[in-house]
Design a protein around this motif. Structure first.
Motif, short mmCIF file in Angstrom:
data_model
loop_
_atom_site.label_atom_id
_atom_site.label_comp_id
_atom_site.label_asym_id
_atom_site.label_seq_id
_atom_site.Cartn_x
_atom_site.Cartn_y
_atom_site.Cartn_z
N TRP A 66 39.44 27.45 18.17
CA TRP A 66 39.86 26.12 17.75
C TRP A 66 39.36 24.94 18.91
O TRP A 66 38.76 23.86 18.30
CB TRP A 66 41.75 25.70 17.99
CG TRP A 66 41.66 26.03 19.44
CD1 TRP A 66 41.98 26.94 19.99
CD2 TRP A 66 41.76 24.89 20.25
NE1 TRP A 66 42.96 26.88 21.07
CE2 TRP A 66 42.47 25.46 21.39
CE3 TRP A 66 41.36 23.15 20.00
CZ2 TRP A 66 43.30 25.07 22.33
CZ3 TRP A 66 42.55 22.76 20.87
CH2 TRP A 66 42.49 23.35 22.33
N SER A 74 35.58 23.94 17.48
CA SER A 74 35.70 23.72 16.12
C SER A 74 35.75 21.68 16.13
O SER A 74 35.37 21.23 15.99
CB SER A 74 36.95 24.24 15.36
OG SER A 74 37.20 23.34 14.39
N LYS A 119 33.39 19.12 16.04
CA LYS A 119 33.78 17.47 15.11
C LYS A 119 33.34 16.65 15.74
O LYS A 119 32.22 15.17 15.37
CB LYS A 119 34.91 17.63 14.50
CG LYS A 119 35.38 19.34 13.37
CD LYS A 119 36.49 19.57 13.32
CE LYS A 119 37.07 20.33 11.98
NZ LYS A 119 38.08 20.24 12.07
N TRP A 140 34.39 27.02 7.65
CA TRP A 140 33.18 26.85 8.47
C TRP A 140 33.96 26.28 9.64
O TRP A 140 34.28 27.30 10.74
CB TRP A 140 32.18 26.96 7.96
CG TRP A 140 31.04 28.45 9.15
CD1 TRP A 140 30.84 29.34 9.60
CD2 TRP A 140 30.71 26.87 10.05
NE1 TRP A 140 30.39 29.77 10.58
CE2 TRP A 140 29.89 28.09 10.85
CE3 TRP A 140 30.14 25.97 10.43
CZ2 TRP A 140 28.57 27.91 11.86
CZ3 TRP A 140 29.53 25.46 11.53
CH2 TRP A 140 28.59 26.83 12.39
N PHE A 141 34.40 25.00 9.91
CA PHE A 141 34.51 24.36 10.68
C PHE A 141 35.51 24.23 11.45
O PHE A 141 35.76 24.09 12.72
CB PHE A 141 33.46 23.03 10.91
CG PHE A 141 32.63 22.56 10.91
CD1 PHE A 141 31.81 22.89 12.61
CD2 PHE A 141 31.31 22.45 9.75
CE1 PHE A 141 30.49 22.50 12.92
CE2 PHE A 141 30.56 21.83 10.08
CZ PHE A 141 29.58 22.34 11.38
N ASP A 142 36.91 24.42 10.57
CA ASP A 142 38.40 25.44 10.44
C ASP A 142 38.08 26.27 11.47
O ASP A 142 39.19 25.77 11.73
CB ASP A 142 38.53 24.41 9.90
CG ASP A 142 38.92 23.03 8.56
OD1 ASP A 142 38.29 22.22 9.95
OD2 ASP A 142 38.76 22.51 7.93
N ASP A 143 37.60 27.56 10.69
CA ASP A 143 38.52 28.77 11.64
C ASP A 143 36.78 29.51 12.48
O ASP A 143 36.92 30.62 11.50
CB ASP A 143 38.46 29.99 10.50
CG ASP A 143 39.48 28.69 9.05
OD1 ASP A 143 40.71 28.54 9.64
OD2 ASP A 143 39.23 29.47 7.69
N MET A 144 36.94 28.46 12.84
CA MET A 144 35.95 29.23 13.58
C MET A 144 36.16 30.07 14.72
O MET A 144 37.40 30.19 15.18
CB MET A 144 34.57 28.27 14.92
CG MET A 144 33.98 27.51 14.35
SD MET A 144 32.76 26.52 15.05
CE MET A 144 31.70 26.73 15.18
#
Length: 204
Positions: free
Chosen positions: A53, A56, A60, A93-97
């Motif tokens: 997280w 992630s 962002k 993919w970005f949310d669940d790195m």
């Protein structure tokens, strides 16, 4: 036979403000480590563990406006199933790195970031030593036009440390992840890669 690199951080000291900071602290860090006989490599790996997280959020924050625009574009394209599938896949993919293991981050921090070993042309990996001048295959390197993590200069360095004669460098639209997974990637990075590989593949 062929090698393609995509937004690879070869010269970490050439990546924006972070690179300038690393190039400044490099010599003091070496001196302090030598005088005190201590190294980040001696520290427990768990201290360097990076939860998924955190990665992630960090990704962002490199382009917060882009994150807002992306959400807005999803709303505008609710009728377009193909667009939503691509966009939601990227968002997931970005949310669940995944987590970055502490040992990996520790080695990266010391060898790649502070000491900038890859840019020097050689780096020890465990008991082995990687020497990049032994790479002589055809090589295609990409950099992201708006990449805030790996600059164009940092990615271009790969062409300076290999022995290849057939080498090419391309700047593709997008940031660090957008180069290979953004909306423009299929028509740019992957189309160029496919054409490049076809020219160098065995025709038999």
């Amino acid at each position: 036979r062929n090698l393609i690199t995509v937004a690879s951080p070869v010269d970490m000291h050439q990546s924006g403000l972070t690179g300038k900071f690393l190039s400044v602290v490099y010599k003091p860090a070496q001196s302090i480590s030598s005088m005190l006989n201590v190294s980040l490599l001696d520290m427990p790996a768990k201290m360097f563990h990076v939860p998924g997280w955190v990665s992630s959020v960090a990704f962002k924050l490199t382009n917060p406006i882009g994150s807002v625009i992306n959400s807005y574009e999803k709303f505008l394209n609710l009728w377009d199933r193909e667009y939503l599938e691509e966009s939601l896949t990227m968002s997931k993919w970005f949310d669940d790195m995944v987590d970055y293991p502490g040992e990996t981050i520790k080695d990266m921090a010391v060898h790649m970031m502070i000491n900038n070993r890859i840019a020097s042309g050689a780096m020890r990996i465990g008991q082995a030593k990687a020497q990049f001048n032994k790479i002589a295959c055809s090589i295609l390197a990409f950099a992201g036009e708006s990449d805030n993590i790996v600059s164009v200069k940092a990615a271009h360095k790969i062409l300076d440390i290999v022995s290849s004669t057939d080498k090419e460098f391309c700047i593709a639209p997008g940031g660090h992840a957008g180069v290979f997974a953004g909306a423009s990637a299929p028509a740019h990075t992957w189309a160029l890669s496919a054409d490049w590989l076809v020219e160098r593949s065995d025709k038999r």
